[in-house]
Design an enzyme around this catalytic site. Structure first.
Site, PDB file in Angstrom:
ATOM      1  N   LYS A 260       0.867  -1.197   0.000  1.00 42.49           N
ATOM      2  CA  LYS A 260       0.000   0.000   0.000  1.00 42.49           C
ATOM      3  C   LYS A 260       0.896   1.237   0.000  1.00 42.49           C
ATOM      4  O   LYS A 260       1.802   1.360   0.830  1.00 42.49           O
ATOM      5  CB  LYS A 260      -0.913  -0.011   1.234  1.00 42.49           C
ATOM      6  CG  LYS A 260      -1.718   1.294   1.419  1.00 42.49           C
ATOM      7  CD  LYS A 260      -2.744   1.190   2.551  1.00 42.49           C
ATOM      8  CE  LYS A 260      -3.341   2.558   2.893  1.00 42.49           C
ATOM      9  NZ  LYS A 260      -4.332   2.498   3.987  1.00 42.49           N
ATOM     10  N   ASP A 265      -2.756  10.070   3.922  1.00 41.95           N
ATOM     11  CA  ASP A 265      -4.164   9.669   4.004  1.00 41.95           C
ATOM     12  C   ASP A 265      -4.921  10.665   4.879  1.00 41.95           C
ATOM     13  O   ASP A 265      -4.934  10.544   6.102  1.00 41.95           O
ATOM     14  CB  ASP A 265      -4.256   8.247   4.594  1.00 41.95           C
ATOM     15  CG  ASP A 265      -5.706   7.780   4.727  1.00 41.95           C
ATOM     16  OD1 ASP A 265      -6.603   8.430   4.153  1.00 41.95           O
ATOM     17  OD2 ASP A 265      -5.916   6.745   5.401  1.00 41.95           O
ATOM     18  N   LYS A 272     -10.214  12.531   8.363  1.00 42.32           N
ATOM     19  CA  LYS A 272      -9.694  12.111   9.663  1.00 42.32           C
ATOM     20  C   LYS A 272      -9.605  13.325  10.589  1.00 42.32           C
ATOM     21  O   LYS A 272      -9.524  14.459  10.140  1.00 42.32           O
ATOM     22  CB  LYS A 272      -8.292  11.512   9.496  1.00 42.32           C
ATOM     23  CG  LYS A 272      -8.286  10.150   8.865  1.00 42.32           C
ATOM     24  CD  LYS A 272      -6.907   9.545   8.914  1.00 42.32           C
ATOM     25  CE  LYS A 272      -6.854   8.221   8.180  1.00 42.32           C
ATOM     26  NZ  LYS A 272      -7.635   7.162   8.844  1.00 42.32           N
ATOM     27  N   ASP A 284       1.303   5.974   5.861  1.00 46.00           N
ATOM     28  CA  ASP A 284       0.353   5.107   5.173  1.00 46.00           C
ATOM     29  C   ASP A 284       0.938   4.498   3.891  1.00 46.00           C
ATOM     30  O   ASP A 284       0.239   3.821   3.146  1.00 46.00           O
ATOM     31  CB  ASP A 284      -0.934   5.883   4.878  1.00 46.00           C
ATOM     32  CG  ASP A 284      -2.179   5.013   4.987  1.00 46.00           C
ATOM     33  OD1 ASP A 284      -2.076   3.906   5.541  1.00 46.00           O
ATOM     34  OD2 ASP A 284      -3.239   5.452   4.499  1.00 46.00           O
ATOM     35  N   ASP A 344     -12.377   7.004   3.485  1.00 44.47           N
ATOM     36  CA  ASP A 344     -11.199   6.726   4.314  1.00 44.47           C
ATOM     37  C   ASP A 344     -10.762   5.260   4.226  1.00 44.47           C
ATOM     38  O   ASP A 344      -9.705   4.893   4.721  1.00 44.47           O
ATOM     39  CB  ASP A 344     -11.483   7.122   5.776  1.00 44.47           C
ATOM     40  CG  ASP A 344     -10.215   7.288   6.592  1.00 44.47           C
ATOM     41  OD1 ASP A 344      -9.120   7.295   5.987  1.00 44.47           O
ATOM     42  OD2 ASP A 344     -10.324   7.438   7.820  1.00 44.47           O
ATOM     43  N   GLU A 346      -9.507   3.822   1.762  1.00 47.24           N
ATOM     44  CA  GLU A 346      -8.925   4.016   0.425  1.00 47.24           C
ATOM     45  C   GLU A 346      -7.875   2.976   0.072  1.00 47.24           C
ATOM     46  O   GLU A 346      -7.692   2.640  -1.095  1.00 47.24           O
ATOM     47  CB  GLU A 346      -8.321   5.423   0.331  1.00 47.24           C
ATOM     48  CG  GLU A 346      -6.911   5.603   0.905  1.00 47.24           C
ATOM     49  CD  GLU A 346      -6.801   5.305   2.399  1.00 47.24           C
ATOM     50  OE1 GLU A 346      -7.833   5.416   3.094  1.00 47.24           O
ATOM     51  OE2 GLU A 346      -5.705   4.938   2.851  1.00 47.24           O
ATOM     52  N   ARG A 348      -7.666  -0.248   0.452  1.00 46.78           N
ATOM     53  CA  ARG A 348      -8.155  -1.458  -0.210  1.00 46.78           C
ATOM     54  C   ARG A 348      -8.550  -1.186  -1.658  1.00 46.78           C
ATOM     55  O   ARG A 348      -8.506  -2.083  -2.504  1.00 46.78           O
ATOM     56  CB  ARG A 348      -9.325  -2.046   0.591  1.00 46.78           C
ATOM     57  CG  ARG A 348     -10.478  -1.104   0.735  1.00 46.78           C
ATOM     58  CD  ARG A 348     -11.445  -1.543   1.815  1.00 46.78           C
ATOM     59  NE  ARG A 348     -10.979  -1.217   3.157  1.00 46.78           N
ATOM     60  CZ  ARG A 348     -11.650  -1.496   4.269  1.00 46.78           C
ATOM     61  NH1 ARG A 348     -12.814  -2.111   4.204  1.00 46.78           N
ATOM     62  NH2 ARG A 348     -11.173  -1.153   5.447  1.00 46.78           N
TER      63      ARG A 348
END
Ligand code: BES
Ligand code: MN
Ligand code: ZN
Length: 496
Positions: A260, A265, A272, A284, A344, A346, A348
């Site tokens: 990833k 993020d 967030k 992230d 959020d 994101e 996946r």
């Protein structure tokens, strides 16, 4: 740094050692007698008295150092090892890490640690790795950097030369961990998708590897609607990175590592908050850092017969008039439609397209690493990563590789019935299910994008990518988690 082996037994070697610093591991109770006798022979009975004064019990993790102004050694370090029956690989790693923290200002260190129960190769590898990794310090973002550790030479007592040769792999592994730590620690205005692509580019030109970097248009042509949706709110262009390490000799196994690579993020419109650790979300891209770090090590070590693909779909998850709306429906590269009920979730979405791409390379095995869910941190904390797999052999091999590397993995279930939670009234699926079991539904979501005949494992490293305090041989900050597990696993040679 040079690491040497001295085959003389540890207790004899410590009596004659002439270097600048000497570090000695001591078991508690009776098991510590022989070492204490050797220490008394070298430093006189006064040392025992000093140890008593300073209440040294040789408990695991206890560390004492003595500066001796005259002669050699000028620095004596004693580290407690606890009871011999509790002394395992992790304890050995921990002891070596404490020692190298204390000895970082000496140039030349002799190290007497017991091998108890371990084979010499493994012990040498663990100690070398721990010493090197502990000394890491990131000075890139200071205007005046602190002086680097002086430690140049470490001599391991009781180690045959052959064990040290095997342990040379540890230098490559540590270089990989260092790359991963530096990428994760770099702020999001430095470690951008383009920076990750450039890093892959440096590895490719240094080691003569094949590299493809796809821009947004090329991803669009491949139908990567899920990945592109995540990056569309950002000013920074997305990059899809595919680095290939060709096999040495005939191909025996073909593996893809997928990381990833969200370089920041924000959560998107499901923004967030400070409580959601928004200021930490530069980490992230920890999965991509781990796979690039592993690539760095493996490009050097080149295990026989391994064709390795390293894949990262990198972008930022940001807010703007171009950003995804909560509720948008997108189509992934395999044609599946996804209702984005939470912007959020994101990671996946980007991994979905990366996993479809990896599956099309017809590899035997895919391992993905991702800082995927806060739920995994709640379940396993910061010392253990979650592991999901459709293959028991692969899961076991990864857990064992992690154990050797001091990285803990805990297998979690791919509970089929939980997929219910991902049903969408409109599209083939939603990207998020209910809060409960959130790390499991995330893994189930990913599984849908992996070709059925491929052995696959998913590591959720959300908790382990960063540490607020030093732990084992990891300093506070970016840990580089995943590199040691991946490289050890691929060096062990199992296809799955
Ligand atoms: N990058 C986060 C996961 C994360 C959270 C890592 C906290 C480390 C610490 C991921 O993209 C995310 O935001 N996941 C959501 C999923 C939820 C919306 C279903 C989460 O875990 O809250
Ligand atoms: Mn997120
Ligand atoms: Zn994320």
């Amino acid at each position: 740094m040079q690491i040497h082996g001295l085959s003389t037994a540890p207790n004899e070697a410590l009596v004659s050692w002439q270097g600048e610093a000497l570090a000695v591991g001591v078991f508690s109770g009776d098991a510590g007698h022989a070492v204490r006798a050797a220490l008394a022979q070298r430093f006189g009975a006064g040392l025992e008295h000093r140890l008593e004064q300073r209440r040294f019990k040789a408990k695991a993790g206890e560390c004492l150092s003595f500066e001796l102004l005259e002669g050699s050694p000028a620095l004596l370090i004693l580290v407690g090892l606890g009871e011999p029956e509790d002394f395992d690989l992790l304890a050995l790693r921990q002891a070596a890490a404490s020692i190298s923290r204390c000895a970082s200002n000496a140039q030349d260190l002799g190290l007497a640690l017991p091998l108890d129960g371990q084979d010499a190769d493994t012990a040498a590898a663990v100690i070398s790795e721990a010493v090197r990794l502990t000394l890491f310090s990131d000075q890139r973002f200071r205007s005046e950097s602190e002086p680097a550790a002086r430690l140049e030479s470490v001599t391991l007592f009781g180690m045959p030369a052959g064990a040290i040769d095997t342990a040379q792999a540890s230098a490559a592994i540590c270089a990989g961990v260092t790359l991963a730590r530096e990428l994760v620690a770099a702020p999001p205005n430095r470690a951008t998708p383009e920076h990750l692509a450039a890093t892959a580019g440096e590895l490719a030109s240094e080691h003569n590897l094949a590299l493809q970097v796809l821009d947004a248009a090329a991803c669009e042509a491949l139908g990567m609607g899920a990945f592109l949706a995540v990056g569309q709110g950002s000013e920074l262009p997305p990059r899809f990175i595919h680095l290939t390490i060709p096999p040495r000799g005939e191909v025996h196994r073909r593996v893809a590592l997928v990381g990833k690579g969200i370089t920041f993020d924000s959560g998107g419109y499901n923004l967030k908050t400070a409580g959601g650790q928004i200021e930490m979300m530069k980490f992230d891209m920890g999965g991509s850092a781990a796979v690039l770090g592993a690539a760095r090590a493996l490009a050097e070590l080149r295990p026989e017969g391994l064709e390795l693909h390293v894949i990262v779909a990198s972008c930022e998850n940001m807010i703007s008039g171009h950003a995804v709306h909560p509720g948008d429906i997108v189509t992934a590269a395999n044609g599946k439609t996804i209702e984005i009920n939470n912007t959020d979730a994101e990671g996946r979405l980007t991994l979905a397209d990366a996993l479809v791409y990896a599956s099309r390379l017809e590899v035997d095995t895919i391992v993905d690493l991702a800082t995927l869910t806060g739920a995994c941190v709640i379940a396993l904390g910061e010392e253990i990563a979650g592991l999901w797999s459709n293959s028991d052999t692969l899961a076991d091999a990864l857990i064992e590789a992690g154990r050797l590397g001091g990285e803990s993995l805990w297998r979690m279930p791919l509970r089929k019935s939980y997929k219910e939670g991902l049903k969408s009234p409109l599209a083939d699926m939603k990207n998020t299910g209910p809060r409960s079991g959130g790390s499991i539904t995330a893994a189930l979501f990913l599984e849908d994008f992996v070709a059925k005949d491929i052995h696959w494992a998913h590591l959720d490293i959300a908790g382990t990518v960063w540490s607020d305090k030093p732990r084992g041989c990891d300093p506070a900050g970016a840990t580089g988690f995943g590199v040691r597990t991946l490289v050890n696993w691929l060096l062990q040679g199992g296809a799955s």
